[in-house]
Design a protein around this motif. Structure first.
Motif, PDB file in Angstrom:
ATOM      1  N   ALA A  40      -1.789   0.955  -4.074  1.00  0.00           N
ATOM      2  CA  ALA A  40      -1.340  -0.270  -4.725  1.00  0.00           C
ATOM      3  C   ALA A  40      -2.377  -1.378  -4.592  1.00  0.00           C
ATOM      4  O   ALA A  40      -2.629  -2.144  -5.535  1.00  0.00           O
ATOM      5  N   LEU A  41      -2.989  -1.486  -3.421  1.00  0.00           N
ATOM      6  CA  LEU A  41      -4.003  -2.516  -3.215  1.00  0.00           C
ATOM      7  C   LEU A  41      -5.226  -2.278  -4.093  1.00  0.00           C
ATOM      8  O   LEU A  41      -5.920  -3.233  -4.485  1.00  0.00           O
ATOM      9  N   MET A  42      -5.489  -0.998  -4.415  1.00  0.00           N
ATOM     10  CA  MET A  42      -6.631  -0.672  -5.279  1.00  0.00           C
ATOM     11  C   MET A  42      -6.248  -0.650  -6.753  1.00  0.00           C
ATOM     12  O   MET A  42      -7.091  -0.367  -7.610  1.00  0.00           O
ATOM     13  N   GLY A  43      -4.962  -0.907  -7.051  1.00  0.00           N
ATOM     14  CA  GLY A  43      -4.519  -0.968  -8.440  1.00  0.00           C
ATOM     15  C   GLY A  43      -4.215   0.365  -9.075  1.00  0.00           C
ATOM     16  O   GLY A  43      -4.181   0.463 -10.308  1.00  0.00           O
ATOM     17  N   ASN A  44      -3.954   1.391  -8.256  1.00  0.00           N
ATOM     18  CA  ASN A  44      -3.722   2.732  -8.794  1.00  0.00           C
ATOM     19  C   ASN A  44      -2.295   3.233  -8.590  1.00  0.00           C
ATOM     20  O   ASN A  44      -2.017   4.404  -8.868  1.00  0.00           O
ATOM     21  N   ALA A  45      -1.386   2.393  -8.124  1.00  0.00           N
ATOM     22  CA  ALA A  45      -0.027   2.825  -7.830  1.00  0.00           C
ATOM     23  C   ALA A  45       0.875   2.675  -9.058  1.00  0.00           C
ATOM     24  O   ALA A  45       0.509   2.037 -10.052  1.00  0.00           O
ATOM     25  N   ASP A  46       2.064   3.284  -8.962  1.00  0.00           N
ATOM     26  CA  ASP A  46       3.039   3.130 -10.046  1.00  0.00           C
ATOM     27  C   ASP A  46       3.538   1.697 -10.068  1.00  0.00           C
ATOM     28  O   ASP A  46       3.421   0.952  -9.080  1.00  0.00           O
TER      29      ASP A  46
END
Length: 329
Positions: A40-46
């Motif tokens: 999520a912190l890297m912008g790759n989470a749902d």
């Protein structure tokens, strides 16, 4: 050049801080596994995970991290200037004065300044009054501490009077300022704190050698080339700045400024003012305390200031009852 012991201490505290941040972002009503937090912190989470981590929790953790570091650095500075382990912004009344001014802004008493600006004004006023009452001793000696305790008591009474004379809704809005809380903190206040903390830390690193000499007698410090008056005034001004900005974000969480520098001095090499270690320890304490307040009795939330008071008060009593040392180190 940093010694190995201090480098190891700072590295260990940094690792603990990162673990505390990841844990705080993971735990709550909605549990998020640590790998998903990193995604999520890297912008790759749902979308749901990203919303929980980045929108609901990250700003709160950042506020706790920055305010904890600022309070701890302010406490370390004040203790160094006063050469007394009890001389922290919370104990000498700076926190309470900053809170009183911030509450005055929140409840609306004809003052239109932002809470952050009002908190800074309150911290500066409390310090100036305590410094004046201490007389020739300045920030040194117990007279300064006793004066600060009195100022803090008066500021606390002013806060209670302000809350008792406004509508219940306004009092509820100001309540978090009186106990210390990271819930729904203003993004602008956090940004101002981040800028102030970065600037303050940079200045402190430039004068770190002079601060180290303040742990010795005035004669020794002068012999080592330290400009005592200028160093003390600058250190006091930075302590007030950091305290006021931190209180504008989290309220009076004063015992962080007592616990973090003490831990930093314990694990770092004696003879140095452990500003970096204090900041890392303070940030870690604040993040962990907020995590405990959010999760221990969920869905009931305990303000972070109450958690730190429960943990820190016994330690304060231990310091008072333990035979005093000659030096902070």
């Amino acid at each position: 050049m940093p010694d190995k012991r201090t480098t190891l201490a700072n590295s260990s505290l940094l690792v603990l801080l990162l673990l505390a941040v990841i844990t705080s972002l993971s735990m709550g009503t909605v549990q998020v596994p640590p790998p998903d937090v990193l995604q999520a912190l890297m912008g790759n989470a749902d979308p749901m995970t990203a919303f929980v981590v980045n929108e609901l929790r990250l700003s709160r953790v950042v506020a706790g991290l920055l305010s904890g570091a600022a309070l701890a650095m302010a406490g370390c500075l004040m203790q160094t200037l006063a050469r007394n382990r009890l001389a922290t912004p919370g104990i000498i009344g700076i926190d309470n004065a900053a809170t009183a001014f911030a509450v005055a802004s929140v409840v609306g008493v004809g003052l239109s300044l932002a809470p952050s600006a009002m908190a800074l004004a309150g911290a500066a006023c409390a310090t100036a009054i305590a410094f004046g009452l201490a007389g020739a001793n300045g920030t040194r000696g117990y007279r300064f501490i006793v004066a600060g305790i009195g100022i803090g008591a008066i500021a606390g009474a002013v806060t209670q009077v302000l809350l008792s004379r406004v509508a219940i809704d306004a009092a509820n809005a100001a309540y978090p300022w009186t106990v210390g809380s990271l819930n729904a903190r203003s993004g602008n206040s956090v940004l101002v704190l981040a800028i102030g903390l970065a600037a303050g830390y940079a200045i402190l690193m430039l004068i770190s050698r002079a601060l180290n000499t303040l742990q010795f007698s005035d004669a020794v410090a002068i012999a080592l080339g330290t400009r005592l008056k200028a160093t003390r005034i600058l250190g006091l001004a930075l302590s007030v700045l950091l305290t006021g900005l931190a209180v504008s974000v989290c309220g009076p969480v004063g015992l962080i400024a007592l616990l973090a520098p003490e831990l930093a001095r314990t694990i770092c090499r004696p003879g140095k003012v452990p500003l970096t270690a204090s900041a890392l320890a303070g940030a870690t304490f604040m993040v962990v305390a907020d995590l405990l307040g959010r999760t221990l009795f969920s869905p009931l939330e305990i303000p972070v200031g109450i958690i730190t008071a429960i943990v820190g008060s016994p330690y304060l009593l231990w310091i008072l009852l333990k035979p005093s040392r000659r030096s902070l180190t």
